[in-house]
Design a protein around this motif. Structure first.
Motif, PDB file in Angstrom:
ATOM      1  N   ARG A   3       0.841  -1.194   0.000  1.00 56.16           N
ATOM      2  CA  ARG A   3       0.000   0.000   0.000  1.00 56.16           C
ATOM      3  C   ARG A   3       0.874   1.240   0.000  1.00 56.16           C
ATOM      4  O   ARG A   3       1.888   1.294   0.697  1.00 56.16           O
ATOM      5  CB  ARG A   3      -0.921   0.029   1.228  1.00 56.16           C
ATOM      6  N   VAL A   4       0.491   2.232  -0.780  1.00 54.36           N
ATOM      7  CA  VAL A   4       1.161   3.525  -0.777  1.00 54.36           C
ATOM      8  C   VAL A   4       0.139   4.595  -0.416  1.00 54.36           C
ATOM      9  O   VAL A   4      -1.045   4.476  -0.733  1.00 54.36           O
ATOM     10  CB  VAL A   4       1.808   3.854  -2.147  1.00 54.36           C
ATOM     11  N   GLY A   5       0.605   5.627   0.255  1.00 54.85           N
ATOM     12  CA  GLY A   5      -0.308   6.655   0.741  1.00 54.85           C
ATOM     13  C   GLY A   5      -0.584   7.767  -0.243  1.00 54.85           C
ATOM     14  O   GLY A   5      -0.564   8.944   0.121  1.00 54.85           O
ATOM     15  N   ILE A   6      -0.836   7.411  -1.500  1.00 53.43           N
ATOM     16  CA  ILE A   6      -1.186   8.403  -2.522  1.00 53.43           C
ATOM     17  C   ILE A   6      -2.386   7.878  -3.315  1.00 53.43           C
ATOM     18  O   ILE A   6      -2.601   6.665  -3.398  1.00 53.43           O
ATOM     19  CB  ILE A   6      -0.001   8.689  -3.480  1.00 53.43           C
ATOM     20  N   PRO A   7      -3.193   8.784  -3.896  1.00 53.40           N
ATOM     21  CA  PRO A   7      -4.382   8.354  -4.657  1.00 53.40           C
ATOM     22  C   PRO A   7      -4.020   7.459  -5.835  1.00 53.40           C
ATOM     23  O   PRO A   7      -2.882   7.460  -6.319  1.00 53.40           O
ATOM     24  CB  PRO A   7      -4.981   9.687  -5.137  1.00 53.40           C
ATOM     25  N   THR A  47      -0.707   7.052  -8.179  1.00 50.84           N
ATOM     26  CA  THR A  47       0.015   5.774  -8.151  1.00 50.84           C
ATOM     27  C   THR A  47       0.229   5.260  -9.568  1.00 50.84           C
ATOM     28  O   THR A  47       1.317   4.764  -9.912  1.00 50.84           O
ATOM     29  CB  THR A  47      -0.767   4.731  -7.329  1.00 50.84           C
ATOM     30  N   ASP A  63      -7.832   2.813  -1.849  1.00 53.85           N
ATOM     31  CA  ASP A  63      -7.989   2.394  -0.462  1.00 53.85           C
ATOM     32  C   ASP A  63      -7.948   3.647   0.416  1.00 53.85           C
ATOM     33  O   ASP A  63      -6.887   4.063   0.866  1.00 53.85           O
ATOM     34  CB  ASP A  63      -6.887   1.421  -0.061  1.00 53.85           C
ATOM     35  N   ASP A  72      -7.438   7.227   1.282  1.00 55.62           N
ATOM     36  CA  ASP A  72      -6.625   8.244   0.615  1.00 55.62           C
ATOM     37  C   ASP A  72      -5.374   7.654   0.000  1.00 55.62           C
ATOM     38  O   ASP A  72      -4.479   8.380  -0.457  1.00 55.62           O
ATOM     39  CB  ASP A  72      -6.243   9.351   1.607  1.00 55.62           C
ATOM     40  N   GLY A  73      -5.290   6.317  -0.028  1.00 58.40           N
ATOM     41  CA  GLY A  73      -4.131   5.651  -0.602  1.00 58.40           C
ATOM     42  C   GLY A  73      -4.518   4.645  -1.666  1.00 58.40           C
ATOM     43  O   GLY A  73      -5.656   4.632  -2.160  1.00 58.40           O
ATOM     44  N   THR A  74      -3.582   3.771  -2.005  1.00 55.29           N
ATOM     45  CA  THR A  74      -3.796   2.770  -3.058  1.00 55.29           C
ATOM     46  C   THR A  74      -3.147   1.451  -2.663  1.00 55.29           C
ATOM     47  O   THR A  74      -2.010   1.432  -2.182  1.00 55.29           O
ATOM     48  CB  THR A  74      -3.176   3.226  -4.388  1.00 55.29           C
ATOM     49  N   GLU A  88       8.204   5.725  -1.202  1.00 56.71           N
ATOM     50  CA  GLU A  88       7.468   6.693  -0.393  1.00 56.71           C
ATOM     51  C   GLU A  88       8.375   7.828   0.075  1.00 56.71           C
ATOM     52  O   GLU A  88       7.942   8.978   0.176  1.00 56.71           O
ATOM     53  CB  GLU A  88       6.813   5.991   0.795  1.00 56.71           C
ATOM     54  N   SER A 110       7.733  11.696  -0.876  1.00 55.96           N
ATOM     55  CA  SER A 110       7.603  12.726   0.160  1.00 55.96           C
ATOM     56  C   SER A 110       8.451  13.949  -0.174  1.00 55.96           C
ATOM     57  O   SER A 110       8.157  15.054   0.277  1.00 55.96           O
ATOM     58  CB  SER A 110       8.021  12.159   1.520  1.00 55.96           C
TER      59      SER A 110
END
Length: 229
Positions: A8-12, A16, A100, A102-104, A142, A146
C-alpha cells in the motif's frame, strides 16, 4: 513459479498509476536494479544479486504489454540473462491498483521462470526474498514521493512548464518526437545480498545439507577409530 505480493502507498490511485508507469522515476527505488535505456514502452537494464561472496548480474529488457489506465492494470514482460551465462530469467508481472481511502493498494502477481544457481533456492525462499525486496522498494518510493511535496505527480512540473509556454506563445505546446532509444545515466547499484535478505529460510536450505555431510563425516570417523581400536 507464481509469486504473489501486495503493498500500500499513501497516494491516490491516479497518482500511483502515473508513478508506477514512470520507469525512470521508480527505477532508483528498486534494490539492485539499474535502468540503462528507454525506447517507447520498452526499456533495458540490469539487476545485481549476490550470495555471500558470489555476485551475479542479470542484464535484460522489459516492456509493457498492457497499460489499462481505466482499470489501473499493468502487465509487464521481462527477460534477463546472467552476464556469465550461468542462467536466465523470464517473468510476466501483473499489477492491479485499487483505491484504499486516501491511498492505493497494489496487488502484484509474478509468473517467474528462472534457471541457474538462483533457481535452486526454491519457491519458498524466492517468495520471502520478493516480499522483503518489495518492502524495501515501497519504503524507498514513499521517501522519494515525500520529497516531491505538493507536486501532483512526477511529471507535473514538466506539464506546468509546457502549459506556461503554450500560454505565452498562444499555441499548443508540442513535445518533439524522440528518434531511437534514450540512454539513461544511473549510478551503479549495490547488489542485493540474498543471504541477508532471505535470512533464515535461505540459511536453512544451506545448513540442512551441510548438517548431513558433517553427520556422515563424524560417523565415518568414529567407525574408523573403532576399527583401529
Amino acid at each position: 513459479m507464481e509469486l504473489k505480493s501486495e503493498f500500500r502507498v499513501g497516494i491516490p490511485v491516479e497518482q500511483t498509476w502515473n508513478t508506477l508507469t514512470d520507469v525512470e522515476f521508480i527505477a532508483p527505488c528498486m534494490p539492485g536494479a539499474q535502468l540503462t535505456e528507454i525506447d517507447g514502452d520498452e526499456f533495458k537494464g540490469g539487476v545485481k544479486i549476490k550470495v555471500g561472496p558470489i555476485t551475479a548480474q542479470y542484464k535484460g529488457s522489459a516492456r509493457f504489454v498492457e497499460l489499462d489506465e481505466a482499470n489501473h492494470r499493468i502487465v509487464l514482460e521481462a527477460t534477463g540473462r546472467d552476464s556469465r551465462g550461468a542462467g536466465n530469467a523470464a517473468a510476466e508481472v501483473t499489477a492491479q491498483m485499487t483505491p484504499d481511502g486516501d491511498g492505493t493498494v497494489v496487488s502484484i502477481t509474478t509468473d517467474l521462470k528462472i534457471t541457474g544457481k538462483v533457481a535452486q533456492f526454491g519457491r519458498g525462499v524466492m517468495a520471502d526474498v520478493t516480499e522483503k525486496l518489495i518492502g524495501q522498494f515501497v519504503s524507498s518510493l514513499e521517501e522519494k514521493l515525500s520529497q516531491i511535496g505538493d507536486q501532483d505527480d512526477p511529471g507535473a512540473e514538466a506539464d506546468d512548464a509546457s502549459a506556461d509556454d503554450a500560454e505565452t506563445t498562444g499555441e499548443a505546446a508540442e513535445t518533439p518526437a524522440e528518434s531511437g532509444p534514450r540512454q539513461i545515466e544511473m549510478a551503479e547499484p549495490e547488489p542485493v545480498d540474498l543471504l541477508e535478505t532471505a535470512g533464515r529460510p535461505l540459511l536453512k536450505r544451506i545448513l540442512a545439507p551441510l548438517a548431513v555431510v558433517v553427520f556422515f563425516l563424524f560417523n565415518r570417523r568414529r567407525r574408523r577409530k573403532r576399527r583401529q581400536g
